[in-house]
Every structure is written in C-alpha cells, then in structure tokens.
Design a protein around this motif. Structure first.
Motif, PDB file in Angstrom:
ATOM      1  N   PRO A 207      22.669   6.572   5.353  1.00 18.07           N
ATOM      2  CA  PRO A 207      22.079   7.515   4.955  1.00 18.07           C
ATOM      3  C   PRO A 207      20.654   8.351   4.852  1.00 18.07           C
ATOM      4  O   PRO A 207      20.208   8.817   4.859  1.00 18.07           O
ATOM      5  N   LEU A 208      19.749   7.242   4.993  1.00 21.94           N
ATOM      6  CA  LEU A 208      18.350   7.210   4.376  1.00 21.94           C
ATOM      7  C   LEU A 208      17.642   7.317   6.267  1.00 21.94           C
ATOM      8  O   LEU A 208      17.069   8.771   6.174  1.00 21.94           O
TER       9      LEU A 208
ATOM     10  N   LEU B 109      18.558  13.998  -2.312  1.00 20.48           N
ATOM     11  CA  LEU B 109      19.770  12.348  -2.854  1.00 20.48           C
ATOM     12  C   LEU B 109      21.465  12.721  -1.784  1.00 20.48           C
ATOM     13  O   LEU B 109      21.255  13.450  -1.846  1.00 20.48           O
ATOM     14  N   LEU B 110      21.224  11.651  -1.140  1.00 22.11           N
ATOM     15  CA  LEU B 110      22.405  11.193  -0.234  1.00 22.11           C
ATOM     16  C   LEU B 110      23.186  10.554  -0.578  1.00 22.11           C
ATOM     17  O   LEU B 110      22.984   9.006  -1.177  1.00 22.11           O
ATOM     18  N   LEU B 111      24.570  10.384  -1.490  1.00 18.10           N
ATOM     19  CA  LEU B 111      25.849  10.016  -1.517  1.00 18.10           C
ATOM     20  C   LEU B 111      25.981   9.110  -0.418  1.00 18.10           C
ATOM     21  O   LEU B 111      26.057   9.615   0.352  1.00 18.10           O
TER      22      LEU B 111
ATOM     23  N   ALA C  63      17.715   8.116  -1.908  1.00 20.65           N
ATOM     24  CA  ALA C  63      16.927   9.377  -2.592  1.00 20.65           C
ATOM     25  C   ALA C  63      15.524   9.438  -1.667  1.00 20.65           C
ATOM     26  O   ALA C  63      15.239   8.250  -1.347  1.00 20.65           O
ATOM     27  N   LEU C  64      15.307  11.070  -1.264  1.00 17.23           N
ATOM     28  CA  LEU C  64      13.726  10.491   0.036  1.00 17.23           C
ATOM     29  C   LEU C  64      13.025  11.575  -0.905  1.00 17.23           C
ATOM     30  O   LEU C  64      13.644  12.793  -1.492  1.00 17.23           O
TER      31      LEU C  64
ATOM     32  N   VAL D 233      19.595   2.969  -4.068  1.00 17.94           N
ATOM     33  CA  VAL D 233      19.813   2.814  -5.835  1.00 17.94           C
ATOM     34  C   VAL D 233      21.229   3.031  -5.699  1.00 17.94           C
ATOM     35  O   VAL D 233      22.266   3.814  -5.410  1.00 17.94           O
ATOM     36  N   PRO D 234      21.824   1.731  -5.731  1.00 19.55           N
ATOM     37  CA  PRO D 234      22.970   1.255  -6.400  1.00 19.55           C
ATOM     38  C   PRO D 234      23.345   2.063  -7.532  1.00 19.55           C
ATOM     39  O   PRO D 234      22.406   2.401  -8.359  1.00 19.55           O
ATOM     40  N   ILE D 235      24.562   2.462  -7.434  1.00 20.86           N
ATOM     41  CA  ILE D 235      25.091   3.366  -8.653  1.00 20.86           C
ATOM     42  C   ILE D 235      26.318   3.275  -9.337  1.00 20.86           C
ATOM     43  O   ILE D 235      26.646   1.976  -8.994  1.00 20.86           O
ATOM     44  N   ARG D 236      26.355   3.590 -10.620  1.00 24.52           N
ATOM     45  CA  ARG D 236      28.123   3.157 -11.264  1.00 24.52           C
ATOM     46  C   ARG D 236      27.709   4.590 -12.135  1.00 24.52           C
ATOM     47  O   ARG D 236      26.666   5.051 -12.251  1.00 24.52           O
ATOM     48  N   PRO D 237      28.803   4.348 -12.368  1.00 25.37           N
ATOM     49  CA  PRO D 237      29.839   5.552 -13.133  1.00 25.37           C
ATOM     50  C   PRO D 237      29.176   6.116 -14.566  1.00 25.37           C
ATOM     51  O   PRO D 237      28.228   4.287 -15.290  1.00 25.37           O
ATOM     52  N   GLY D 238      28.588   7.146 -15.282  1.00 22.62           N
ATOM     53  CA  GLY D 238      28.170   7.297 -16.290  1.00 22.62           C
ATOM     54  C   GLY D 238      26.262   7.366 -15.408  1.00 22.62           C
ATOM     55  O   GLY D 238      25.553   8.264 -17.042  1.00 22.62           O
TER      56      GLY D 238
END
Length: 240
Positions: free
Chosen positions: A66-67, A101-103, A110-111, A175-180
């Motif tokens: 993604p980057l 921001l790209l999932l 994040a760029l 950046v690792p993500i999680r619900p919330g």
C-alpha cells in the motif's frame, strides 16, 4: 476476521478565507485530505489535482504494497501539478500538502507530505502518527523549541515540502489496526488552532462519526478559524 473503515468528512472555509483550498476524499479503503497553497484559485486546483490522481488507488486491487501504491499515485499527482503550472505562469508556486490512509488487510498505510496530519485514538489515547514537514517541527527535532513553543510560533504554518511539481520525500509508515481504533485526518486548520487535548476529548466523547466531525469543525470555528479546516473521522469496524 476482516476489517473495514467507516468514515465521514466535514470541511469549512473558516471565518477569514474567501475560498476553501482543501480537498477531501473518502473511499471504501482510502482516505485523503489535501490542503492547497498558492492562493486563489491555484491552491484549490493543486489539491483537487492531487485528490483526483491519488483517489484512483481506492478502486485498485490490494497489491499488498500500500505504501508503494500511494507513493506511485503521488508521483502522478506531482507530474500533473507540474504540467498545470507550466500551462499558466500565474500558477507558479502552487502546491498542496497531503495526508492519506490506505487500508490493506489488518494494517493501514499512513502517508503525508507537509503539515496535514493523521491521528489515531486507541484505548482512549490520542497519538499523532504522521510528522509535520514544517520549519518549527525541524526546530523541535533539533531541541531548539518545545512542542508547546512550536504551537505558538509565528512561523508554525511554514511547510518545508509539499507536492508542487518538484522533488519531495513523502513519509510513510504501516500501522497495525484493530476494531475500535478511530483515525482522524485533518488539515492544519484544525491542528494549528485546536489543542491536541481538545481533539482527543472530542474524538473520545462523540461516538457518532458525523457528530464528531461536526464538533471538530465547531471547535475550530470557536477558536477563530482563520484558515480552511477539513477533517475525516474514521472507525475501524470488524466485518463478518
């Protein structure tokens, strides 16, 4: 388990400016805020060119890089801005900041270039995940200014690089993500005039994204809003 971004955007030209040079995009997995510079109407054109060029990534398959995908799209935007300047001398000096921001699966890329920011609220704590390309940030890095001093510095809005048809070096991270998780992307019309503590409190205390985005704009207007302001509030949600 898969995760998605649920996001809303809000923008305002502020109480002083006669036009809005910010551009914004909310897609299915891509978010963009761009803050144009160069005066009427060049700043609006620069940010619009960038958003149009980079937003195509939203419809592309996830490449797993993604980057690199964002950087390539920024390169295209830069070339188009260079061409637009070449077409009209009045556009000389126009450019734009960007934060995007790209999932990608269980992470986001994040760029940023310039001083538009991306924040993350996780477990109720706000953290800035982009770093400003500004004169005052360089002084903070050198130990000359404290972050508090930088907020009050008369040259706090002086960017050291932007996307304007010339060389630039984007900063990116995964950046690792999680619900919330909740992300905020914003132009400096918010971050220059509203304290991080107020931003954090607003993001934490307004569960509904639309209400939260509107309240962030209202906070800026309450602070005098001498600049355009644009925000995206995005929540990471688990999808069955």
């Amino acid at each position: 388990m898969s995760m998605v971004l649920r996001a809303v955007a809000a923008t305002d030209q502020g109480l002083v400016r006669s036009n809005n040079e910010d551009s914004v995009f909310v897609g299915s997995r891509l978010l963009i805020v761009a803050d144009g510079m160069g005066g009427l109407p060049a700043g609006e054109l620069a940010s619009d060119i960038l958003v149009n060029a980079v937003s195509v990534v939203d419809a592309l398959p996830d490449t797993g890089e993604p980057l690199q995908d964002l950087i390539a799209a920024l390169g295209t935007a830069n070339e188009r801005i260079e061409a637009a300047v070449a077409d009209d001398d009045a556009r000389d000096g126009m450019g734009t900041t960007v934060t995007a921001l790209l999932l990608a699966g269980d992470r986001v890329a994040a760029l940023n270039v310039g001083d538009s920011r991306c924040y993350l609220v996780r477990d109720g704590k706000l953290q800035q995940i982009t770093k400003d390309d500004t004169y005052v940030q360089a002084l903070v890095d050198q130990g000359v200014l404290t972050p508090a001093d930088a907020r009050r510095h008369p040259q706090r809005a002086l960017v050291t690089q932007a996307v304007q048809g010339g060389p630039f070096r984007p900063a990116g991270r995964m950046v690792p993500i999680r619900p919330g998780d909740r992300f905020l992307l914003c132009s400096d019309g918010l971050s220059d005039y509203v304290e991080d503590s107020v931003i954090e409190d607003t993001l934490r205390s307004h569960e509904q994204r639309e209400e939260c985005a509107g309240r962030l704009i209202a906070r800026t207007l309450e602070a005098g809003a001498p600049d355009n302001v644009t925000v995206i509030v995005a929540d990471v949600v688990e999808e069955a």
